[in-house]
Motif scaffolding. Structure first.
Motif, mmCIF file in Angstrom:
data_model
loop_
_atom_site.group_PDB
_atom_site.id
_atom_site.type_symbol
_atom_site.label_atom_id
_atom_site.label_comp_id
_atom_site.label_asym_id
_atom_site.label_seq_id
_atom_site.Cartn_x
_atom_site.Cartn_y
_atom_site.Cartn_z
ATOM 1 N N ARG A 154 73.008 27.356 47.752
ATOM 2 C CA ARG A 154 74.276 25.896 47.393
ATOM 3 C C ARG A 154 75.903 25.965 47.437
ATOM 4 O O ARG A 154 75.982 24.839 47.381
ATOM 5 N N GLU A 167 77.417 25.805 36.158
ATOM 6 C CA GLU A 167 75.945 24.676 36.577
ATOM 7 C C GLU A 167 74.901 25.984 36.873
ATOM 8 O O GLU A 167 73.591 25.685 36.337
ATOM 9 N N HIS A 171 71.478 26.651 35.019
ATOM 10 C CA HIS A 171 70.387 25.923 35.342
ATOM 11 C C HIS A 171 69.586 27.270 36.032
ATOM 12 O O HIS A 171 68.114 26.751 35.831
ATOM 13 N N ARG A 198 68.316 24.179 28.858
ATOM 14 C CA ARG A 198 68.329 22.496 29.572
ATOM 15 C C ARG A 198 67.377 21.593 28.058
ATOM 16 O O ARG A 198 66.073 21.030 28.418
ATOM 17 N N GLY A 205 70.272 15.171 30.740
ATOM 18 C CA GLY A 205 69.233 15.297 32.117
ATOM 19 C C GLY A 205 69.905 16.064 32.451
ATOM 20 O O GLY A 205 69.616 17.028 33.311
ATOM 21 N N GLY A 207 67.265 18.593 33.737
ATOM 22 C CA GLY A 207 66.570 19.143 35.060
ATOM 23 C C GLY A 207 67.601 18.852 36.154
ATOM 24 O O GLY A 207 67.290 19.842 37.088
ATOM 25 N N ARG A 208 68.790 18.219 36.479
ATOM 26 C CA ARG A 208 69.569 17.526 37.330
ATOM 27 C C ARG A 208 70.678 18.930 37.754
ATOM 28 O O ARG A 208 71.068 19.429 36.642
ATOM 29 N N PHE A 209 70.712 19.285 38.512
ATOM 30 C CA PHE A 209 72.104 20.416 38.870
ATOM 31 C C PHE A 209 72.629 19.848 39.509
ATOM 32 O O PHE A 209 73.371 19.131 40.287
ATOM 33 N N ASP A 210 73.574 19.602 37.945
ATOM 34 C CA ASP A 210 75.147 18.537 38.225
ATOM 35 C C ASP A 210 76.436 19.738 38.007
ATOM 36 O O ASP A 210 76.335 19.446 36.405
ATOM 37 N N ARG A 213 79.363 18.595 35.747
ATOM 38 C CA ARG A 213 78.875 18.594 34.856
ATOM 39 C C ARG A 213 79.733 19.246 33.533
ATOM 40 O O ARG A 213 80.524 18.863 32.187
#
Ligand code: HEM
Length: 251
Positions: A154, A167, A171, A198, A205, A207-210, A213
């Motif tokens: 990423r 993150e 995650h 999680r 949310g 499961g969201r890669f953010d 955060r």
């Protein structure tokens, strides 16, 4: 017992009734099993406190900003061949110039799998460094490399390497579980860090890669009575490698 909820994991990690599963104490000096019997990670009570103090003291003498700069420079110098960089940089800062045996020794450090290769690697390390330095190198090696490996895909999408790493830790934790023994019942307890990180009660949310955060309370560095004493060092080493990779690729 398997723990998947964040609040329950925090409670177990803070409760002295739960200890790391004991390791064997009868191994020949200088072997992997001997090392595991002598480090803070697998000890309890006063012994743990005294051993932990030694590694914390050693860590306090290291400057994360310098580790980061050195990891960045070496990654650039090696044209992106970053494997081994965090451990070499940490080793140099600890005064251990040859860290080649670390990977073989680290392979069995957490699992306890005893092999002639791991024993030879531990013996080689103990010949050139003291126990706190060897402990730090073995504790850090696999998790830091796995963190970088999980973050690299990423790297192109996110500008802020620290937010990306934070993150990624939540995650895609490089360390996916940790275990405890319940000293009252004799039951073994596994803390599922992927699930706890999680938990929808704690993370919106989940499961969201953010990366935006912020400082989310993931459990990847542990918590409670014996958390990782080196999150700043691990993050500095990983951030330095990612910066070197980004600069080297012109991204
Ligand atoms: C991303 C990288 C890392 C992760 C995810 C990580 C995670 C952890 C966790 C979860 C624990 C506690 C285990 C438990 O309570 O069951 C721990 C302990 C420890 N970590 Fe890390 N760690 C990382 C990197 C490092 C580095 C680079 C060092 C050394 C510079 C280090 C040194 C230690 C030590 C010495 C302990 C044992 C603490 C004690 O016995 O009280 N870690 N780590």
């Amino acid at each position: 017992m398997l723990i998947t909820r964040h609040a329950e994991a925090l409670a177990v990690l803070a409760d002295p009734r739960y200890v790391p599963p004991p390791v064997r104490q009868d191994a020949r000096e200088g072997t992997l099993a001997w090392l595991r019997a002598h480090v803070s990670r697998f000890s309890t009570g006063e012994t743990h406190a005294a051993r932990r103090r030694l590694v914390v003291e050693r860590l306090a003498a290291l400057d994360p900003a310098k580790l980061r700069a050195a990891a960045r420079a070496e990654t650039l110098e090696r044209r992106g061949e970053w494997r081994g960089v965090p451990t070499r940089v940490l080793g140099a800062a600890l005064g251990v110039t040859d860290t080649a045996p670390v990977a073989a020794a680290a392979a069995g450090y957490l699992s306890g799998e005893e092999t002639p290769e791991a024993d030879a690697a531990v013996a080689a390390l103990l010949a050139r460094a003291d126990l706190p330095a060897v402990t730090l190198l073995l504790q850090g090696h696999n998790a830091t490399e796995a963190l970088i490996e999980n973050a690299v895909p990423r790297l192109g999408d996110h500008g802020d390497v620290e937010a990306l790493l934070r993150e990624t830790l939540r995650h895609d934790p490089p360390l996916r579980a940790t275990r405890r023994l319940d000293t009252r019942t004799g039951d073994e307890v596994t803390l599922d860090l992927v699930a706890a990180n999680r938990d929808p009660d704690v993370f919106a949310g989940p499961g969201r890669f953010d990366p935006a955060r912020g400082d989310a309370p993931h459990l990847t560095f542990g918590a409670g009575l014996r958390p990782c004493p080196a999150p700043a060092h691990a993050l500095a080493l990983a951030a330095g490698v990612l910066e070197g990779l980004r600069e080297g690729s012109g991204r």
